[in-house]
Design an enzyme around this catalytic site. Sequence first.
Site, PDB file in Angstrom:
ATOM      1  N   LYS A 182       0.831  -1.219   0.000  1.00 35.25           N
ATOM      2  CA  LYS A 182       0.000   0.000   0.000  1.00 35.25           C
ATOM      3  C   LYS A 182       0.862   1.266   0.000  1.00 35.25           C
ATOM      4  CE  LYS A 182      -2.287  -0.906   3.878  1.00 35.25           C
ATOM      5  NZ  LYS A 182      -1.831  -2.231   4.285  1.00 35.25           N
ATOM      6  N   ARG A 222      10.983  -7.511   5.231  1.00 35.06           N
ATOM      7  CA  ARG A 222      11.001  -6.090   5.629  1.00 35.06           C
ATOM      8  C   ARG A 222      11.526  -5.942   7.060  1.00 35.06           C
ATOM      9  NH1 ARG A 222       5.481  -2.694   5.050  1.00 35.06           N
ATOM     10  NH2 ARG A 222       5.019  -3.557   7.100  1.00 35.06           N
ATOM     11  N   ARG A 247      11.637  -2.856  11.427  1.00 35.28           N
ATOM     12  CA  ARG A 247      10.384  -2.455  12.088  1.00 35.28           C
ATOM     13  C   ARG A 247      10.009  -3.524  13.096  1.00 35.28           C
ATOM     14  NH1 ARG A 247       5.233  -0.718   8.486  1.00 35.28           N
ATOM     15  NH2 ARG A 247       4.078  -1.793  10.136  1.00 35.28           N
ATOM     16  N   ARG A 301      -1.457  -9.626  13.218  1.00 35.07           N
ATOM     17  CA  ARG A 301      -1.888  -8.518  12.358  1.00 35.07           C
ATOM     18  C   ARG A 301      -2.750  -9.031  11.202  1.00 35.07           C
ATOM     19  NH1 ARG A 301       3.810  -6.435  11.175  1.00 35.07           N
ATOM     20  NH2 ARG A 301       2.902  -4.913   9.744  1.00 35.07           N
TER      21      ARG A 301
HETATM   22  P1  AMP Z   1       0.845   0.054   9.078  1.00 31.69           P
HETATM   23  O1  AMP Z   1       2.097   0.831   8.949  1.00 31.69           O
HETATM   24  O2  AMP Z   1      -0.298   0.633   8.278  1.00 31.69           O
HETATM   25  O3  AMP Z   1       1.034  -1.421   8.789  1.00 31.69           O
HETATM   26  O4  AMP Z   1       0.378   0.163  10.610  1.00 31.69           O
HETATM   27  C1  AMP Z   1       1.207  -0.312  11.653  1.00 31.69           C
HETATM   28  C2  AMP Z   1       0.396  -0.419  12.933  1.00 31.69           C
HETATM   29  O5  AMP Z   1      -0.107   0.873  13.290  1.00 31.69           O
HETATM   30  C3  AMP Z   1      -0.833  -1.312  12.863  1.00 31.69           C
HETATM   31  O6  AMP Z   1      -0.520  -2.685  13.065  1.00 31.69           O
HETATM   32  C4  AMP Z   1      -1.677  -0.733  13.998  1.00 31.69           C
HETATM   33  O7  AMP Z   1      -1.182  -1.144  15.264  1.00 31.69           O
HETATM   34  C5  AMP Z   1      -1.393   0.766  13.862  1.00 31.69           C
HETATM   35  N1  AMP Z   1      -2.367   1.402  12.951  1.00 31.69           N
HETATM   36  C6  AMP Z   1      -2.105   1.971  11.745  1.00 31.69           C
HETATM   37  N2  AMP Z   1      -3.215   2.445  11.178  1.00 31.69           N
HETATM   38  C7  AMP Z   1      -4.223   2.170  12.038  1.00 31.69           C
HETATM   39  C8  AMP Z   1      -5.632   2.379  12.010  1.00 31.69           C
HETATM   40  N3  AMP Z   1      -6.249   2.960  10.951  1.00 31.69           N
HETATM   41  N4  AMP Z   1      -6.349   1.973  13.079  1.00 31.69           N
HETATM   42  C9  AMP Z   1      -5.769   1.401  14.155  1.00 31.69           C
HETATM   43  N5  AMP Z   1      -4.464   1.129  14.234  1.00 31.69           N
HETATM   44  C10 AMP Z   1      -3.673   1.509  13.183  1.00 31.69           C
END
Ligand code: AMP
Length: 194
Positions: free
Chosen positions: A14, A128, A134, A146
């Site tokens: 994404k 990654r 990360r 996740r």
């Molecule tokens: P991402 O970088 O989008 O994979 O997000 C990493 C982590 O951030 C996720 O596993 C959640 O813990 C938190 N997170 C990101 N976006 C959201 C969202 N829209 N709602 C709730 N938690 C989020």
Amino acid sequence: MINIILFGPPGSGKGTQASKLAEKYNLIHISTGDLFRYEMSNDTPLGQLAKSFMSEGKLVPDQVTIDMLKAKMERHPDVEGFIFDGFPRTIPQAEALITLLEENGEEILALIALDVDEDEIIHRLTRRGKEAGRADDMDEAIIRNRIQVYRNETQPVYDHFAQFGKSHLIKGVGSIDEIFDGISQVVESRLDNC
Ligand code: AMP
């Protein structure tokens, strides 16, 4: 305005595609994950709160996430549109986003979901984790959590927008440019129908 949700499981690409879309259509790219990581790196109260959920592969509570997103959007009043990357991840978040846009006479043009199977996701996230360090990518149990959260809480968002004919599924495997072509075709066809 052109408002697009880039959707898909963790590791579906994404972020990469959202950056390209933002550049092509002159949009603001909002990644809630990046916003949380920024808060964490500055050790703010929001960052500390987010960390306690992210480190377990759980979602940060809706209201906190929605408030953060709203504040970010308000910092860009004169934009041509937004790419939402990693938001909305729950039905309440989707409803909040729709309301927020409606208040400004705007709407979502399309939700574009990247389709990547589970083995490939685990493979990409593990890689990654090694390359980017990360924390939530470095532990397979957290990765699986996740993916589970995505299935249970996030996937229904696809159906929510499908009710309005706005959800589109694109093959998320192939070269970055091939995938981007698929996404661009959806955007163009939605723009033609407006
Ligand atoms: P991402 O970088 O989008 O994979 O997000 C990493 C982590 O951030 C996720 O596993 C959640 O813990 C938190 N997170 C990101 N976006 C959201 C969202 N829209 N709602 C709730 N938690 C989020």
